[in-house]
Scaffold this active site. Sequence first.
Site, mmCIF file in Angstrom:
data_model
loop_
_atom_site.group_PDB
_atom_site.id
_atom_site.type_symbol
_atom_site.label_atom_id
_atom_site.label_comp_id
_atom_site.label_asym_id
_atom_site.label_seq_id
_atom_site.Cartn_x
_atom_site.Cartn_y
_atom_site.Cartn_z
ATOM 1 N N ARG A 2 19.271 15.577 12.708
ATOM 2 C CA ARG A 2 19.015 16.451 11.556
ATOM 3 C C ARG A 2 20.292 17.180 11.144
ATOM 4 O O ARG A 2 20.469 17.478 9.961
ATOM 5 C CB ARG A 2 17.972 17.521 11.919
ATOM 6 C CG ARG A 2 16.575 16.989 12.062
ATOM 7 C CD ARG A 2 15.617 18.140 12.227
ATOM 8 N NE ARG A 2 15.815 19.122 11.169
ATOM 9 C CZ ARG A 2 15.367 20.367 11.190
ATOM 10 N NH1 ARG A 2 14.691 20.788 12.217
ATOM 11 N NH2 ARG A 2 15.591 21.190 10.182
ATOM 12 N N ARG B 295 12.114 23.151 6.857
ATOM 13 C CA ARG B 295 11.759 24.418 6.223
ATOM 14 C C ARG B 295 12.615 24.726 5.002
ATOM 15 O O ARG B 295 12.171 25.414 4.086
ATOM 16 C CB ARG B 295 11.929 25.544 7.232
ATOM 17 C CG ARG B 295 11.061 25.405 8.453
ATOM 18 C CD ARG B 295 11.369 26.526 9.411
ATOM 19 N NE ARG B 295 11.423 27.783 8.684
ATOM 20 C CZ ARG B 295 10.365 28.492 8.336
ATOM 21 N NH1 ARG B 295 9.185 28.116 8.717
ATOM 22 N NH2 ARG B 295 10.486 29.607 7.647
ATOM 23 N N LYS C 270 25.659 21.337 6.698
ATOM 24 C CA LYS C 270 24.240 21.059 6.447
ATOM 25 C C LYS C 270 23.608 22.180 5.608
ATOM 26 O O LYS C 270 22.987 21.919 4.579
ATOM 27 C CB LYS C 270 23.500 20.930 7.782
ATOM 28 C CG LYS C 270 21.990 20.896 7.643
ATOM 29 C CD LYS C 270 21.305 20.739 8.974
ATOM 30 C CE LYS C 270 21.013 22.010 9.719
ATOM 31 N NZ LYS C 270 19.880 22.816 9.230
ATOM 32 N N ASN C 271 23.782 23.412 6.066
ATOM 33 C CA ASN C 271 23.064 24.511 5.407
ATOM 34 C C ASN C 271 23.604 24.820 4.016
ATOM 35 O O ASN C 271 22.912 25.444 3.215
ATOM 36 C CB ASN C 271 23.080 25.762 6.285
ATOM 37 C CG ASN C 271 22.184 25.597 7.503
ATOM 38 O OD1 ASN C 271 21.405 24.638 7.573
ATOM 39 N ND2 ASN C 271 22.303 26.507 8.459
ATOM 40 N N PRO D 30 8.757 33.560 9.038
ATOM 41 C CA PRO D 30 8.065 34.004 7.826
ATOM 42 C C PRO D 30 8.851 33.711 6.547
ATOM 43 O O PRO D 30 10.064 33.529 6.581
ATOM 44 C CB PRO D 30 7.930 35.512 8.039
ATOM 45 C CG PRO D 30 8.992 35.875 9.007
ATOM 46 C CD PRO D 30 9.237 34.672 9.858
ATOM 47 N N ASP E 122 22.656 30.101 15.472
ATOM 48 C CA ASP E 122 22.716 28.637 15.601
ATOM 49 C C ASP E 122 23.711 28.185 16.668
ATOM 50 O O ASP E 122 23.832 26.977 16.921
ATOM 51 C CB ASP E 122 23.082 27.996 14.250
ATOM 52 C CG ASP E 122 21.919 28.029 13.273
ATOM 53 O OD1 ASP E 122 20.796 28.366 13.683
ATOM 54 O OD2 ASP E 122 22.137 27.719 12.080
HETATM 55 C C1 UD1 Z 1 19.082 29.902 7.827
HETATM 56 C C2 UD1 Z 1 19.660 28.631 8.397
HETATM 57 C C3 UD1 Z 1 19.386 28.532 9.901
HETATM 58 C C4 UD1 Z 1 19.852 29.808 10.616
HETATM 59 C C5 UD1 Z 1 19.303 31.056 9.926
HETATM 60 C C6 UD1 Z 1 19.867 32.335 10.504
HETATM 61 C C7 UD1 Z 1 19.504 27.124 6.498
HETATM 62 C C8 UD1 Z 1 18.868 25.919 5.918
HETATM 63 N N1 UD1 Z 1 19.059 27.509 7.714
HETATM 64 O O1 UD1 Z 1 17.664 29.828 8.000
HETATM 65 O O2 UD1 Z 1 20.092 27.401 10.405
HETATM 66 O O3 UD1 Z 1 19.407 29.771 11.951
HETATM 67 O O4 UD1 Z 1 19.615 31.029 8.521
HETATM 68 O O5 UD1 Z 1 21.241 32.354 10.385
HETATM 69 O O6 UD1 Z 1 20.400 27.697 5.932
HETATM 70 N N2 UD1 Z 1 12.918 36.528 7.755
HETATM 71 C C9 UD1 Z 1 11.808 37.268 7.439
HETATM 72 N N3 UD1 Z 1 11.152 36.973 6.277
HETATM 73 C C10 UD1 Z 1 11.574 35.994 5.418
HETATM 74 C C11 UD1 Z 1 12.710 35.254 5.752
HETATM 75 C C12 UD1 Z 1 13.374 35.537 6.929
HETATM 76 O O7 UD1 Z 1 11.404 38.159 8.178
HETATM 77 O O8 UD1 Z 1 10.939 35.790 4.381
HETATM 78 C C13 UD1 Z 1 13.652 36.806 9.015
HETATM 79 C C14 UD1 Z 1 13.617 35.641 9.996
HETATM 80 O O9 UD1 Z 1 12.465 35.624 10.779
HETATM 81 C C15 UD1 Z 1 14.878 35.896 10.786
HETATM 82 C C16 UD1 Z 1 15.828 36.523 9.765
HETATM 83 O O10 UD1 Z 1 15.010 36.973 8.699
HETATM 84 O O11 UD1 Z 1 14.635 36.800 11.824
HETATM 85 C C17 UD1 Z 1 16.881 35.615 9.220
HETATM 86 O O12 UD1 Z 1 16.286 34.411 8.776
HETATM 87 P P1 UD1 Z 1 16.880 33.627 7.517
HETATM 88 O O13 UD1 Z 1 18.282 34.055 7.285
HETATM 89 O O14 UD1 Z 1 15.917 33.726 6.390
HETATM 90 O O15 UD1 Z 1 16.867 32.130 8.041
HETATM 91 P P2 UD1 Z 1 16.720 30.822 7.186
HETATM 92 O O16 UD1 Z 1 17.258 31.023 5.817
HETATM 93 O O17 UD1 Z 1 15.336 30.278 7.333
#
Ligand code: UD1
Length: 423
Positions: A399, A92, A22-23, A122, A307
């Site tokens: 999903r 998201r 998926k991701n 965020p 996850d």
């Molecule tokens: C992706 C995965 C999700 C998984 C996550 C962590 C997809 C579509 N989703 O989500 O399934 O749970 O990685 O492995 O690939 N953060 C910030 N600021 C930002 C972005 C992130 O502080 O702008 C923080 C988040 O709150 C979190 C950490 O960084 O604590 C990692 O998040 P991130 O790797 O960005 O997750 P996603 O890409 O949203």
Amino acid sequence: MDKFVIRGGRPLSGTVTIGGAKNASLALMPATLLAGGTHVLRNTPTLRDVVTMTRLLETMGLHIGQSGDVLTIDSSHITSREAPYEHVKKMRASIYVLGPLVGRFGEARVSLPGGCAWGPRPVNLHIEGMRKLGAEIELEAGYIVAKAKRLHGARILFDVSSVGATGNILMAAALAKGTTLIENAAQEPEIVQLTEFLMKMGAKIHGVGTGRLEVEGVDELKPAEVTTIPDRIEAGTFMIAAALAGKKGSAVRIERCNPNHVGSIIVKLEDAGARVETGADWVSVTPPEKLTSINVTTAIYPGFPTDMQAQWISLMMVASGTSVVTDTIYFDRFMHVPELSRLGANITVKENIATVVGVKRLAGAKVMSTDLRASASLILAGLVAEGTTEVLRVYHIDRGYDSVEKKLQALGADIKREKGEEF
Ligand code: UD1
């Protein structure tokens, strides 16, 4: 809304086949915005999130055809550079269109995703990264409005390793003028696949699979083909199902997965007493004689995935002893715990740490899915709870898991999808 009705206690055995990740798909699909022409994405999973991404890209003028697991995406005519709230609120990962749109067209209007079921998520790193590449960004009426003549290379350090921000900046930087350095880049297999896809499209990227990516911007990219990697979280979920509910003395074989991508899960399952064997593209799991409580702390790849945190708790609920499960990625991701407790689990949560005291038996009850991985943990628990468990609101599971009930039925589980009550 559909529900799953599970009669627990049926031992699992046999073979299950894993679908595309998926991701990975959710990053590859928007990457096609970067180059006009027809792209081919093979091994695309049949999931609601993939449908949501398809609809979003269609609103921008892309033509998307599907034949089995092959998606053909024609991105020749882009008619809109906007990701509306109606789509982003459902998923998201819609924010992945930001980088490619600004990179190729110099403008984008993307709804801010907001929080999710288990707390704030965020996007500051995406926005700060785009600004460093030269985009002017305003937040207007819940939208990120980005403009740039042409993006330029920059040195970017992510304070936190972020999958989404790394993907977005990689895509934007591929068409920027000059060289971009991304320090503390995410190294998840889905990012490696995105990087390789971009390189097939003509992007110049060094350091693939490391935390230091160097992108030499090019003027133009061309369409490409890719075969999506297997879903490591789907594979991991079936590995835990096997350890938890597998027939004693026989193995569940998980095919078309990449054992290297589930290394942390293999180690933890072995520590808990399961026997795990691997081949080039399969993993087999024989359940332990005695399931031992094992602590887990989630971490970025190759650590134990956040996850898989909920599913690990389901396994530990019936282990002998006490385990401590810490989520360092998402501090509030424990919505499944009160529902699992309804089945008789003994779990306490303090801040981002769940303490799981193993119990001898779980008893079926009605439980509510709150998010994707929470749903998986409830289904797993239902497989071993005595009597009948009803998992309500299973749209969350659709999903991210393709035909989960059919795959479990084929392994011997008694699980049916039924029409549930409306809320
Ligand atoms: C992706 C995965 C999700 C998984 C996550 C962590 C997809 C579509 N989703 O989500 O399934 O749970 O990685 O492995 O690939 N953060 C910030 N600021 C930002 C972005 C992130 O502080 O702008 C923080 C988040 O709150 C979190 C950490 O960084 O604590 C990692 O998040 P991130 O790797 O960005 O997750 P996603 O890409 O949203």
